[in-house]
Design an enzyme around this catalytic site. Structure first.
Site, mmCIF file in Angstrom:
data_model
loop_
_atom_site.group_PDB
_atom_site.id
_atom_site.type_symbol
_atom_site.label_atom_id
_atom_site.label_comp_id
_atom_site.label_asym_id
_atom_site.label_seq_id
_atom_site.Cartn_x
_atom_site.Cartn_y
_atom_site.Cartn_z
ATOM 1 N N CYS A 173 54.636 32.461 20.253
ATOM 2 C CA CYS A 173 53.854 33.187 19.260
ATOM 3 C C CYS A 173 53.688 34.629 19.744
ATOM 4 C CB CYS A 173 52.498 32.503 19.104
ATOM 5 S SG CYS A 173 51.403 33.373 17.996
ATOM 6 N N CYS A 225 53.182 37.803 11.496
ATOM 7 C CA CYS A 225 53.785 36.878 12.457
ATOM 8 C C CYS A 225 54.651 37.696 13.417
ATOM 9 C CB CYS A 225 54.628 35.843 11.712
ATOM 10 S SG CYS A 225 55.492 34.728 12.822
HETATM 11 N N1 LIG Z 1 52.317 33.508 14.548
HETATM 12 C C1 LIG Z 1 53.320 33.403 15.561
HETATM 13 C C2 LIG Z 1 54.469 32.537 15.241
HETATM 14 C C3 LIG Z 1 54.236 31.198 15.778
HETATM 15 C C4 LIG Z 1 55.384 30.305 15.500
HETATM 16 C C5 LIG Z 1 54.855 29.038 14.963
HETATM 17 N N2 LIG Z 1 54.459 29.133 13.590
HETATM 18 C C6 LIG Z 1 55.880 27.961 15.203
HETATM 19 O O1 LIG Z 1 56.886 27.912 14.501
HETATM 20 O O2 LIG Z 1 55.663 27.149 16.131
HETATM 21 C C7 LIG Z 1 53.795 34.772 15.978
HETATM 22 O O3 LIG Z 1 53.050 35.729 15.877
HETATM 23 O O4 LIG Z 1 54.914 34.889 16.465
#
Ligand SMILES: N[C@H](CCC[C@H](N)C(=O)O)C(=O)O
Length: 262
Positions: A77, A201
């Site tokens: 993450c 994200c």
């Molecule tokens: N919010 C996260 C992504 C997490 C990935 C998660 N959603 C998964 O697929 O396990 C970020 O800032 O990169």
């Protein structure tokens, strides 16, 4: 049990200091998935996109254990990584630069007054899968360019791809991207494990920047706008299609502290 909340461009996380204490019985119950899910729930708990433990590691400043809002341990993450770096800095674990361990290996990061620059894993390449552009930036991501991102139904369109056969059994995160300037993207992401659109994200905007370089020749650094604020992604593109020196740069802020009583 005490907790703090941090947010990075609106991607919000419960952070818990889970370093070794004399009484390990006080350690966080990592296998209790319903407990993590409840803490992340926005009505029955604190409310967050994920929960992150800061643990000791013999070879690093600290170790990051990340759970998605569904309570299961997630892949890397990026925004959570920036938040835990700010948390470790607030705890006094380092002064300006740090090395820590996460699920996808070693990360280096640097802290300035406003931003955290987080070194991301090298990316081996970008592939086409069932007509969709796919890559792994620590987490799996589809990147799709669209013309009108404002009015797109990100949850419906994202879910259709996240659960499609091509990405089973693990599923994928899905990023919709609109080019809004010569070096600027607007990105909205459907997140696996949250099973909803989040405000931002980190691994997703990283994926969007690398694909924008690969397909549109956008050069590093790429500026990204998300629903929760602005980020930058810098990188070195290699001749074999891989990427190194990938950095995710942006703010991470402490929002509040409290005590868990459920
Ligand atoms: N919010 C996260 C992504 C997490 C990935 C998660 N959603 C998964 O697929 O396990 C970020 O800032 O990169």
């Amino acid at each position: 049990m005490n907790f703090v909340k941090y947010q990075g461009t609106g991607n919000d996380f419960i952070l818990i200091d889970d370093r070794d204490t004399p009484d390990r019985a006080a350690a966080f119950p990592v296998a209790d998935q319903p407990f993590v899910e409840k803490l992340c729930h926005r009505r029955f708990g604190i409310g967050a996109d994920g929960l992150i433990l800061l643990q000791n590691d013999p070879d690093y400043d600290f170790k990051m254990i990340y759970f998605n809002a569904d309570g299961a341990e997630g892949s890397m993450c990026g925004n959570g990584g920036r938040c835990i770096v700010r948390f470790a800095h607030d705890l006094g674990l380092f002064t300006a630069e740090t090395r820590f361990l996460a699920v996808d290996g070693e990360h280096k990061a640097a802290v300035s007054e406003n931003d955290i620059s987080l070194g991301m894993s090298d990316v081996s390449g970008i592939e086409e899968r069932n007509g969709l552009t796919f890559l792994n930036t620590g987490s799996p991501h589809v990147v799709r360019f669209v013309d009108d991102l404002e009015s797109l139904d990100v949850v419906a369109e994202g879910q259709a791809i996240r659960y499609s056969d091509a990405f089973q059994p693990g599923g994928t995160n899905v990023n919709f991207v609109q080019v809004i300037g010569s070096d600027t993207l607007f990105v909205r992401t459907y997140e696996r494990g949250v099973e909803d659109e989040t405000y931002s994200c980190g691994t997703g905007v990283t994926a969007a920047a690398l694909v924008a370089h690969h397909q549109l020749n956008m050069s590093s650094p790429v500026s990204i706008q998300t629903l929760g604020g602005n980020l930058k992604v810098s990188f070195e593109a290699q001749v074999d299609g891989s990427f190194s020196d990938v950095h995710l740069i942006g703010p991470a802020k402490r929002v509040f502290a409290g005590t868990i009583t459920i």
